[in-house]
Design a protein around this motif. Sequence first.
Motif, PDB file in Angstrom:
ATOM      1  N   GLU A 455       4.747 -31.416  -3.473  1.00 51.36           N
ATOM      2  CA  GLU A 455       6.147 -31.173  -3.127  1.00 51.36           C
ATOM      3  C   GLU A 455       6.574 -29.775  -3.561  1.00 51.36           C
ATOM      4  OE1 GLU A 455       8.557 -34.238  -4.743  1.00 51.36           O
ATOM      5  OE2 GLU A 455       7.492 -35.856  -3.688  1.00 51.36           O
ATOM      6  N   LEU A 456       5.987 -29.306  -4.651  1.00 51.94           N
ATOM      7  CA  LEU A 456       6.287 -27.974  -5.143  1.00 51.94           C
ATOM      8  C   LEU A 456       5.346 -26.969  -4.499  1.00 51.94           C
ATOM      9  CD1 LEU A 456       7.647 -25.977  -7.132  1.00 51.94           C
ATOM     10  CD2 LEU A 456       5.892 -26.614  -8.801  1.00 51.94           C
ATOM     11  N   LEU A 457       5.912 -26.018  -3.737  1.00 53.12           N
ATOM     12  CA  LEU A 457       5.099 -24.982  -3.123  1.00 53.12           C
ATOM     13  C   LEU A 457       4.935 -23.847  -4.123  1.00 53.12           C
ATOM     14  CD1 LEU A 457       3.642 -23.898  -0.627  1.00 53.12           C
ATOM     15  CD2 LEU A 457       5.805 -22.870   0.107  1.00 53.12           C
ATOM     16  N   LEU A 458       3.695 -23.608  -4.558  1.00 54.14           N
ATOM     17  CA  LEU A 458       3.419 -22.600  -5.566  1.00 54.14           C
ATOM     18  C   LEU A 458       2.310 -21.696  -5.056  1.00 54.14           C
ATOM     19  CD1 LEU A 458       3.956 -21.516  -8.414  1.00 54.14           C
ATOM     20  CD2 LEU A 458       2.300 -23.170  -9.279  1.00 54.14           C
ATOM     21  N   ARG A 459       2.602 -20.411  -4.957  1.00 55.65           N
ATOM     22  CA  ARG A 459       1.615 -19.447  -4.471  1.00 55.65           C
ATOM     23  C   ARG A 459       1.517 -18.270  -5.425  1.00 55.65           C
ATOM     24  NH1 ARG A 459       3.445 -19.507   1.901  1.00 55.65           N
ATOM     25  NH2 ARG A 459       2.242 -21.335   2.502  1.00 55.65           N
ATOM     26  N   CYS A 460       0.304 -17.730  -5.526  1.00 53.39           N
ATOM     27  CA  CYS A 460       0.055 -16.588  -6.410  1.00 53.39           C
ATOM     28  C   CYS A 460      -0.956 -15.664  -5.755  1.00 53.39           C
ATOM     29  CB  CYS A 460      -0.501 -17.054  -7.752  1.00 53.39           C
ATOM     30  SG  CYS A 460       0.642 -18.033  -8.728  1.00 53.39           S
ATOM     31  N   ARG A 461      -0.994 -14.438  -6.239  1.00 52.36           N
ATOM     32  CA  ARG A 461      -2.028 -13.496  -5.835  1.00 52.36           C
ATOM     33  C   ARG A 461      -3.166 -13.543  -6.841  1.00 52.36           C
ATOM     34  NH1 ARG A 461      -1.055  -9.410  -2.055  1.00 52.36           N
ATOM     35  NH2 ARG A 461       1.055  -9.342  -1.208  1.00 52.36           N
ATOM     36  N   GLY A 462      -4.370 -13.234  -6.358  1.00 56.33           N
ATOM     37  CA  GLY A 462      -5.498 -13.176  -7.266  1.00 56.33           C
ATOM     38  C   GLY A 462      -5.363 -11.994  -8.210  1.00 56.33           C
TER      39      GLY A 462
END
Length: 549
Positions: A455-462
């Motif tokens: 439900e939680l959209l979590l995105r990161c860069r390498g």
Amino acid sequence: MSMYRASLLRWPPLVLVIVLAIFSLTACNMINLPRNTNLKAFDPHRAEFTCKYEADANPPITSEAEALFQQGLAATSYDLWPDKRDYVNAAELWKKAADLGHWKAAMNLAGLYEQGLGVPRDTEQAVLIIEGLMKRGVPAAFDKMGTYHQRGIGVKGDTSRAYAFWQLAADMGSAAAQAYLGPKLDAAYDNPSQGFWGNSKVGLKMLECGFAQGNGNAAFELALSLENTDGNTAKEYARALRIYHDGVKFGSKESARNLSVSFDEIEPLTGNTIDTARADRYRELRAALELNPDLRFPNLDKVLPLPPAELPTWDGQRDTLVDAAKGLVIAPKVQPTPGSQRTGRAHFPQGHVLRRPVHPLGAVEVNALVPYSGYWMPRLYAVHRKHEEAWEHAQVPQRYDKGEAFEAMDRSSMGEYAGIAPRTVWHFLGVAVAATVAVHPRVAQGIARMTRAPELLLRCRGGMPCPRTGVWFGQAGKAHPLAALYDRWDRMAYVTKDQSFPMPRDQYIDLDPHDVHWTWLDNANQPRSNGIVDVTLTDLHGEQGKRKA
């Protein structure tokens, strides 16, 4: 003069001209066939090798063709008993996919013709399919043609031409050809009779290129070469260990075997420390790969991180180990099924549909008791006017139990027709049953596990610490030059909080980690109150549960 030439002289001149013309055209056409391509001779002492990726050379694949291809894989999955594998169906599916341009489906179809599985054995047809792919520039087709020449499948056996085809395939980007030729060149001296030559510079470059493409054989051979290099330091052994570990992720049972042996003994590769717990897990994964070579373990670190990381507690069941290490397929968002939003008698359970009765009843009068439990539809005994027709269209099935009385319906507002008031009857439609849920083809193959979308959209860069523990999915994005190589469905990694994301250059991919976008897919192992961490699987409802033994 040979008898053949003498016999030609007895033919009428015109016939002789025609026969010779046909023979010349046939010979010319045979020479021009891809199987008879004029090849550069295999050169084991070449000075250089330029790494190319087959993903950049392969023709694009449509979603429709990919769906057919995956269905064929599911029909022949190694997870099925041999007598349950439907090669006839797979051949039909792969033929359709190949007609839509799917080169992998065409390769698999050629394999069926080689073995006579699902289709009559026809090595000429197999060769023709591979030749078609060669004309489209598919590197794997050149690798396969090398195998055909080595084994004499549909062509005359010729080991020299086989090596020439493999060399060409490796130069075009075939990871399989790179993994095959690499160790043959990575030797200290020449021994052609045994099939190896002293050209480690080129051999290692081939293995590194195959490893960058996720080839398990290339990973194993590269790690083996690095492990056995004279004068290794602890740092170099650690590098070989990581590549073996990645080899297991890529499906290399040989890598899993070597690590299971090394962790059971005192060896420099594993820090001269015996670790039977890790050895046991690699051994189980090797056994799983023996049964299903299509398995891949992108989330291996969820169940088997490299030391010095502590191992999570495992219930000892192979299925738990395998399922947790598999790639994930995100289940589609659940949409309300018809009737699930209605209330009262008109409500349908979510995910259910009507199953029609085998012997449907006729109309039942409103004053009768319900003869069968299930869903019933009110209808007018006769429809004469538009407003009556509109009323019928507005009705929905209603649930009644056997023995109940149908609810009365007042139709006085409709008025009479020919002096008769509208009359209601009930028709039995059947019972509600759970709808069949389509299984994703990769799940059906046993190579992936279905999970819910967080439900939680979590995105990161390498290139930065991970803010949350769990499985992460990495992509470079369609616009990136290395997208074809890097962006795969199984490009996943299990990363713990504050740990860095995988570095592409550790896998010989010249990609800035900052260019990789990672999306969190949850599936973190769960700690107990005493701090011990259990290997857990997240089900489709987002509930965590330890797989019980």
